[in-house]
Write a protein that holds these residues in place. Sequence first.
Motif, PDB file in Angstrom:
ATOM      1  N   MET A  54       0.812  -1.210   0.000  1.00 50.57           N
ATOM      2  CA  MET A  54       0.000   0.000   0.000  1.00 50.57           C
ATOM      3  C   MET A  54       0.845   1.260   0.000  1.00 50.57           C
ATOM      4  N   ASN A  55       1.978   1.224   0.690  1.00 49.92           N
ATOM      5  CA  ASN A  55       2.787   2.442   0.768  1.00 49.92           C
ATOM      6  C   ASN A  55       3.308   2.892  -0.588  1.00 49.92           C
ATOM      7  N   ILE A  56       3.374   2.018  -1.575  1.00 51.11           N
ATOM      8  CA  ILE A  56       3.777   2.446  -2.908  1.00 51.11           C
ATOM      9  C   ILE A  56       2.689   3.324  -3.522  1.00 51.11           C
ATOM     10  N   SER A  57       1.436   2.900  -3.380  1.00 49.42           N
ATOM     11  CA  SER A  57       0.333   3.737  -3.854  1.00 49.42           C
ATOM     12  C   SER A  57       0.312   5.061  -3.114  1.00 49.42           C
ATOM     13  N   LEU A  58       0.551   5.028  -1.813  1.00 50.42           N
ATOM     14  CA  LEU A  58       0.517   6.255  -1.018  1.00 50.42           C
ATOM     15  C   LEU A  58       1.652   7.200  -1.408  1.00 50.42           C
ATOM     16  N   TYR A  59       2.805   6.633  -1.739  1.00 45.62           N
ATOM     17  CA  TYR A  59       3.908   7.494  -2.167  1.00 45.62           C
ATOM     18  C   TYR A  59       3.546   8.242  -3.449  1.00 45.62           C
ATOM     19  N   LEU A  60       2.974   7.545  -4.411  1.00 41.85           N
ATOM     20  CA  LEU A  60       2.598   8.194  -5.665  1.00 41.85           C
ATOM     21  C   LEU A  60       1.584   9.305  -5.428  1.00 41.85           C
ATOM     22  N   GLN A  61       0.675   9.107  -4.485  1.00 41.92           N
ATOM     23  CA  GLN A  61      -0.384  10.074  -4.223  1.00 41.92           C
ATOM     24  C   GLN A  61       0.084  11.240  -3.356  1.00 41.92           C
ATOM     25  N   TYR A  62       0.978  10.944  -2.375  1.00 37.92           N
ATOM     26  CA  TYR A  62       1.335  11.967  -1.380  1.00 37.92           C
ATOM     27  C   TYR A  62       2.837  12.214  -1.266  1.00 37.92           C
TER      28      TYR A  62
ATOM     29  N   SER B 166      -1.708  -3.110  -9.954  1.00 38.30           N
ATOM     30  CA  SER B 166      -2.552  -3.504  -8.813  1.00 38.30           C
ATOM     31  C   SER B 166      -2.472  -2.420  -7.735  1.00 38.30           C
ATOM     32  N   PRO B 167      -3.088  -1.274  -7.984  1.00 42.03           N
ATOM     33  CA  PRO B 167      -3.006  -0.189  -7.009  1.00 42.03           C
ATOM     34  C   PRO B 167      -3.772  -0.511  -5.734  1.00 42.03           C
ATOM     35  N   GLN B 168      -3.298   0.036  -4.639  1.00 34.42           N
ATOM     36  CA  GLN B 168      -3.973  -0.095  -3.354  1.00 34.42           C
ATOM     37  C   GLN B 168      -4.735   1.201  -3.065  1.00 34.42           C
ATOM     38  N   PRO B 169      -5.732   1.152  -2.182  1.00 36.12           N
ATOM     39  CA  PRO B 169      -6.477   2.382  -1.855  1.00 36.12           C
ATOM     40  C   PRO B 169      -5.551   3.466  -1.319  1.00 36.12           C
ATOM     41  N   SER B 170      -5.835   4.703  -1.677  1.00 37.16           N
ATOM     42  CA  SER B 170      -4.983   5.806  -1.224  1.00 37.16           C
ATOM     43  C   SER B 170      -5.770   6.994  -0.667  1.00 37.16           C
TER      44      SER B 170
ATOM     45  N   GLU C 233       9.948   2.813  -9.546  1.00 30.60           N
ATOM     46  CA  GLU C 233      10.541   1.686 -10.258  1.00 30.60           C
ATOM     47  C   GLU C 233      11.927   1.355  -9.720  1.00 30.60           C
ATOM     48  N   ARG C 234      12.727   2.367  -9.477  1.00 30.40           N
ATOM     49  CA  ARG C 234      14.063   2.116  -8.933  1.00 30.40           C
ATOM     50  C   ARG C 234      13.978   1.542  -7.519  1.00 30.40           C
ATOM     51  N   TYR C 235      13.027   2.038  -6.733  1.00 30.63           N
ATOM     52  CA  TYR C 235      12.851   1.517  -5.378  1.00 30.63           C
ATOM     53  C   TYR C 235      12.471   0.037  -5.415  1.00 30.63           C
ATOM     54  N   LEU C 236      11.538  -0.339  -6.280  1.00 30.67           N
ATOM     55  CA  LEU C 236      11.107  -1.724  -6.376  1.00 30.67           C
ATOM     56  C   LEU C 236      12.270  -2.634  -6.787  1.00 30.67           C
ATOM     57  N   ALA C 237      13.090  -2.153  -7.714  1.00 31.08           N
ATOM     58  CA  ALA C 237      14.234  -2.947  -8.163  1.00 31.08           C
ATOM     59  C   ALA C 237      15.260  -3.110  -7.043  1.00 31.08           C
ATOM     60  N   LEU C 238      15.559  -2.024  -6.346  1.00 35.52           N
ATOM     61  CA  LEU C 238      16.553  -2.075  -5.279  1.00 35.52           C
ATOM     62  C   LEU C 238      16.030  -2.832  -4.064  1.00 35.52           C
ATOM     63  N   ARG C 239      14.734  -2.713  -3.813  1.00 40.11           N
ATOM     64  CA  ARG C 239      14.113  -3.486  -2.721  1.00 40.11           C
ATOM     65  C   ARG C 239      14.234  -4.980  -3.003  1.00 40.11           C
ATOM     66  N   GLU C 240      13.972  -5.352  -4.236  1.00 43.37           N
ATOM     67  CA  GLU C 240      14.086  -6.755  -4.623  1.00 43.37           C
ATOM     68  C   GLU C 240      15.519  -7.251  -4.474  1.00 43.37           C
ATOM     69  N   GLU C 241      16.452  -6.398  -4.848  1.00 45.27           N
ATOM     70  CA  GLU C 241      17.871  -6.772  -4.778  1.00 45.27           C
ATOM     71  C   GLU C 241      18.351  -6.933  -3.342  1.00 45.27           C
TER      72      GLU C 241
ATOM     73  N   GLY D 231      16.274  -6.999  -0.438  1.00 41.01           N
ATOM     74  CA  GLY D 231      15.369  -7.667   0.483  1.00 41.01           C
ATOM     75  C   GLY D 231      14.779  -6.783   1.556  1.00 41.01           C
ATOM     76  N   TRP D 232      14.557  -5.521   1.249  1.00 41.88           N
ATOM     77  CA  TRP D 232      13.964  -4.620   2.240  1.00 41.88           C
ATOM     78  C   TRP D 232      12.499  -4.975   2.488  1.00 41.88           C
ATOM     79  N   THR D 233      12.041  -4.621   3.678  1.00 42.15           N
ATOM     80  CA  THR D 233      10.613  -4.694   3.974  1.00 42.15           C
ATOM     81  C   THR D 233      10.011  -3.297   3.851  1.00 42.15           C
ATOM     82  N   VAL D 234       8.747  -3.238   3.501  1.00 38.88           N
ATOM     83  CA  VAL D 234       8.060  -1.959   3.351  1.00 38.88           C
ATOM     84  C   VAL D 234       7.274  -1.674   4.624  1.00 38.88           C
ATOM     85  N   PRO D 235       7.371  -0.464   5.176  1.00 38.52           N
ATOM     86  CA  PRO D 235       6.607  -0.142   6.379  1.00 38.52           C
ATOM     87  C   PRO D 235       5.118  -0.392   6.194  1.00 38.52           C
TER      88      PRO D 235
END
Length: 341
Positions: free
Chosen positions: A12-20, A195-199, A319-327, A329-333
């Motif tokens: 969800m925080n990815i959708s929230l980042y785009l919005q806010y 697959s956007p989450q509610p924002s 996009e860069r965050y998703l790639a680096l997160r995958e690389e 292994g970060w968790t999203v708050p």
Amino acid sequence: MNDESPQADVPMNISLYLQYRRFFPVPRKVYEPVATSDELIDAIRRRVTGLGGKLGILLSGGMDSALVAGCIPHSYTAYTFDYGEDRAHLSEYSEAARYLTHGAEHKRFGVTRDAYFKAMDELICLLQQPVVPHAPAVYLAALRARADGCTHLLTGFSADTRFGGHGHLYKAQTKEELGEMLDKQFANPEKVLRSPQPSKWVLDGFVTDGRIDVAEFLKRVGTEGASVIGAITQAGLIHVTPFTELEWNRGGEQISKGKELVKKACITLYPEVGVNKKKPLPLPYNQWFEDYQPTRSELLPQAGKYMDGKRRSLVYAVERYLALREEHGWTVPEANGVFSD
């Protein structure tokens, strides 16, 4: 092809980042109220007086950072962004020079495209979240200030959200109207993510009797996100941004003119200079992101196609965050509410 790739769940925080332009939850804060331009000047002076070490400031040609500079009681080093001869029309160096005080040293700070994109990846890794468009440039300037021996970096950030900037947003009367405005100003996750989450639920806490409190939303959530402050602290400097600690005590009156209190205070400190026309940190986003198209399966292939460069940079940061997160292994708050208690 992108359309044939498996769709991945997006937190969800990815959708929230785009919005806010920030991850949630956000910390609750207590602000010092100021009601007059004299009170504003006094509050900023108290914040910047007595700071130890060597002071630097990001000084643009605008009144926000000029007001902070005018309250520094001794010499300092001012850094103004520059983008090269081919983008001379974006330079604020001469306008910023009009606000120097106490014989301050004034330095141009150049930002190239390659340095910007490299800094974005580095900052995303340090913060483990996407970064707002101007954060990489701020990070690079902070690194330069630290190399110059500065221990503190002052800015005029957050004056807009605390003191009546973003005047167009105040036209919103309802949650739906403000949501539509934010879609246009930033990025609607429904037009970016497969697959956007509610924002829009974030806005619910700022509605009373069906009316959206825009001033309270801007004060508590804002538009800059946390990554710009993180950019300075991650560079090893103490970030001093007085406006983040203050709020405009309007006595219940509606905001009639954008940042009138800041303007009056700036004119008080610079009666012979006045204020320059507003020019938000003018990085050449359109040139730098004109050829960008997302490729990850979480993103729609046409995302950003009809956006300007600054908004397209939000998609790129995701996009860069998703790639680096995958690389890494970060968790999203967990975005389990607006505020962290």
